[in-house]
Design an enzyme around this catalytic site. Structure first.
Site, PDB file in Angstrom:
ATOM      1  N   LYS A 290      -3.148  -1.450   2.099  1.00 29.85           N
ATOM      2  CA  LYS A 290      -4.194  -1.049   3.033  1.00 29.85           C
ATOM      3  C   LYS A 290      -5.565  -1.415   2.469  1.00 29.85           C
ATOM      4  O   LYS A 290      -5.783  -1.339   1.257  1.00 29.85           O
ATOM      5  CB  LYS A 290      -4.135   0.458   3.269  1.00 29.85           C
ATOM      6  CG  LYS A 290      -2.911   0.939   4.021  1.00 29.85           C
ATOM      7  CD  LYS A 290      -2.934   2.444   4.206  1.00 29.85           C
ATOM      8  CE  LYS A 290      -1.668   2.946   4.897  1.00 29.85           C
ATOM      9  NZ  LYS A 290      -1.580   2.504   6.304  1.00 29.85           N
ATOM     10  N   ARG A 364       8.739   3.383  10.387  1.00 28.16           N
ATOM     11  CA  ARG A 364       9.855   3.095  11.292  1.00 28.16           C
ATOM     12  C   ARG A 364      11.132   2.777  10.527  1.00 28.16           C
ATOM     13  O   ARG A 364      12.240   2.984  11.041  1.00 28.16           O
ATOM     14  CB  ARG A 364       9.474   1.959  12.242  1.00 28.16           C
ATOM     15  CG  ARG A 364       9.216   0.629  11.602  1.00 28.16           C
ATOM     16  CD  ARG A 364       8.419  -0.320  12.503  1.00 28.16           C
ATOM     17  NE  ARG A 364       7.031   0.129  12.627  1.00 28.16           N
ATOM     18  CZ  ARG A 364       6.118  -0.482  13.384  1.00 28.16           C
ATOM     19  NH1 ARG A 364       6.461  -1.544  14.093  1.00 28.16           N
ATOM     20  NH2 ARG A 364       4.889  -0.034  13.444  1.00 28.16           N
TER      21      ARG A 364
END
Length: 516
Positions: A290, A364
């Site tokens: 990130k 996910r």
């Protein structure tokens, strides 16, 4: 935790440090809300005029403190705004009551006891006031003052300051302590607030204090306390079982992943509900690191697992006639020489293969393994909860979570239940044309698809791992799970416990035979 009592005293005669009254915005100025009649009388019927002189308008969340008039036992009156006054014959909405009570409780930090004389027409209104006040009184202080406010045992830090301690006791005026409905409402509010605050505590814990192993230990401790069944799969069991998603996400960290099954059962239950929570205890993004400015709050990426955990415990505390199984998919997503790389292919617990195009789309992957495992038990419905996508925040903002489902009626029911519980949500579509974007030349599917509609793509990915014929919904709580701004209503700065109240209400509806 702040104590709650139902009181038959009037606002004028209650012995407390403060008394809370409600005011609203009327067509001609401030209107004193029901419940404050004796306080208004002590001010000679001019409480509204006094408040207007002090600048009060009755706007939602507005708080005005003033010295009590002669004839009141409490030395301080706190007037809290309820927003627009309802039409004649109508009462104040439950969410308006929750937020007002929360604002008042926050304003009374450092106070030992306060009487809440807000409009309480029935047990449901009493529940709203109680819930809002208890949630508003929350304070996380484990690393600041040795945890005195929440019973945590941190090390070092400043000594507990009584002036910063949460409101000690809430006396709900007009609460009818001998009435079964009011007593039940108060008990539910206490249990619900305690579990929302449990979730908040976990979310607020620094990531060096909460890794997958310690999170699993928290679940084991709660299971022992509340008579729940718990099973923890460590990295060895995950490898033996073929949980490629969890292992792939967690392999870059020195803190290995865990899959926790925590279950509550009731002998009269006719329905089983499975809850699956994303539990990334810290998300660096992995190799797809990130950028600066996006890392600081990533301890909150386990908010879904915290909500699931708290909901199962709440069901046990409330004795709901439902079987409720929580699956906590716990991992830490870190970059290292052993971390999963973009381009790697993982074999999931289901047997499907996934090409990892972006290691920051890790939630996910852990959810996929947990959804497959939860499906093996053939529950009546599965709901997963996750801080899954920034795309959902772009779509719905910071206060609303998205709902996707493989059944339109169930999606509608969950949305209605969230509204009933006082949580903002919005139903989202699952456009089938977006599935093609996840096609991979080297695997059954990729963990990324089209950039536009990324939140919907994530939902379509998860749908691939839900057992055939099982009703399923996905809650993306990326927006409301962690609040970085100033507190408002009953919402604190930091972890919010988003989705707990919705899931508990869903469990109650399921117990009542109204799954949707």
């Amino acid at each position: 935790m702040t104590a709650l009592t139902l009181s038959t005293s009037s606002a004028a005669t209650l012995r407390a440090d403060a008394v809370v009254v409600g005011v609203a915005k009327g067509a001609k100025g401030v209107v004193v809300a029901p419940g404050a009649e004796t306080v208004d009388k002590a001010f000679g019927g001019k409480l509204a005029a006094v408040l207007e002189t002090l600048g009060a308008s009755g706007a939602e969340g507005e708080v005005t403190k003033l010295p009590a008039a002669d004839g009141l036992k409490a030395p301080v009156v706190l007037a809290v705004g309820l927003g627009d006054a309802p039409a004649k014959g109508d009462g104040f909405g439950h969410e308006a009551l929750r937020r007002a009570a929360g604002s008042a409780a926050r304003a009374l930090t450092g106070t030992k006891k306060a009487g809440f004389a807000l409009p309480v027409e029935d047990a449901d209104a009493a529940a709203a006031v109680s819930e809002g006040a208890l949630l508003g009184a929350y304070s996380y202080a484990a690393n600041r003052d040795n945890g005195a406010a929440n019973g945590k045992g941190g090390k070092g830090g400043k000594k507990n300051d009584a002036k910063s301690a949460p409101l000690g006791e809430i006396a709900l005026l007009g609460g009818k302590p001998r009435d079964k409905e009011f007593k039940a409402a108060a008990a539910r509010s206490e249990a619900l607030a305690a579990e929302v605050n449990r979730a908040r505590d976990l979310i607020n814990m620094p990531p060096n204090d909460l890794d997958p192993k310690t999170f699993a230990a928290e679940a084991q401790a709660a299971a022992k306390e509340f008579g729940l069944k718990v099973e923890v799969l460590d990295e060895k069991a995950l490898k033996k079982g073929g949980y490629g998603g969890l292992l792939g996400v967690g392999q870059g960290s020195q803190a290995p992943p865990r899959l926790v099954r925590i279950a509550y059962t009731h002998p009269k239950a006719e329905k089983t509900l499975a809850l699956v929570g994303k539990g990334i205890t810290y998300d660096s993004g992995g190799i797809s690191l990130k950028p600066a400015g996006h890392n600081e709050t990533m301890k909150c990426d386990m908010s879904g697992a915290a909500a699931v955990f708290a909901t199962v415990v709440a069901a046990a505390r409330l004795g709901l006639a439902v079987n409720l199984t929580g699956w906590l998919a716990l991992a830490e997503n870190m970059p290292s020489g052993s971390a999963t790389r973009p381009g790697d292919v993982l074999t999931m617990y289901s047997g499907k293969t996934v090409e990892v195009l972006n290691t920051d789309a890790e939630g996910r992957l852990v959810l996929a393994d947990a959804l497959t495992r939860a499906s093996e038990e053939s529950p009546d419905a599965i709901v997963d909860v996750a801080t899954l996508t920034g795309a959902m925040v772009l779509a719905l903002g910071n206060r609303t979570f998205g709902i996707m489902a493989n059944d339109d009626a169930f999606r509608t029911s969950v949305h209605e239940i969230a509204e009933e519980a006082g949580e903002q949500s919005w139903p989202m579509p699952m456009p089938s044309e977006l599935r093609k974007g996840m096609d991979s030349p080297v695997a059954d599917l990729a963990n990324m698809g089209e950039r536009m509609g990324g939140g919907l793509v994530a939902g379509l990915f998860l749908k691939e791992f839900v057992g055939e014929g099982i009703t399923w919904a996905h809650l993306d709580i990326a927006g409301p799970a962690f609040h970085e701004g100033a507190p408002w209503g009953y919402t604190p700065k930091g972890g919010t416990g988003s989705a707990v109240r919705t899931l508990v209400r869903l469990a109650e509806r399921t117990a009542a035979g109204d799954l949707g």
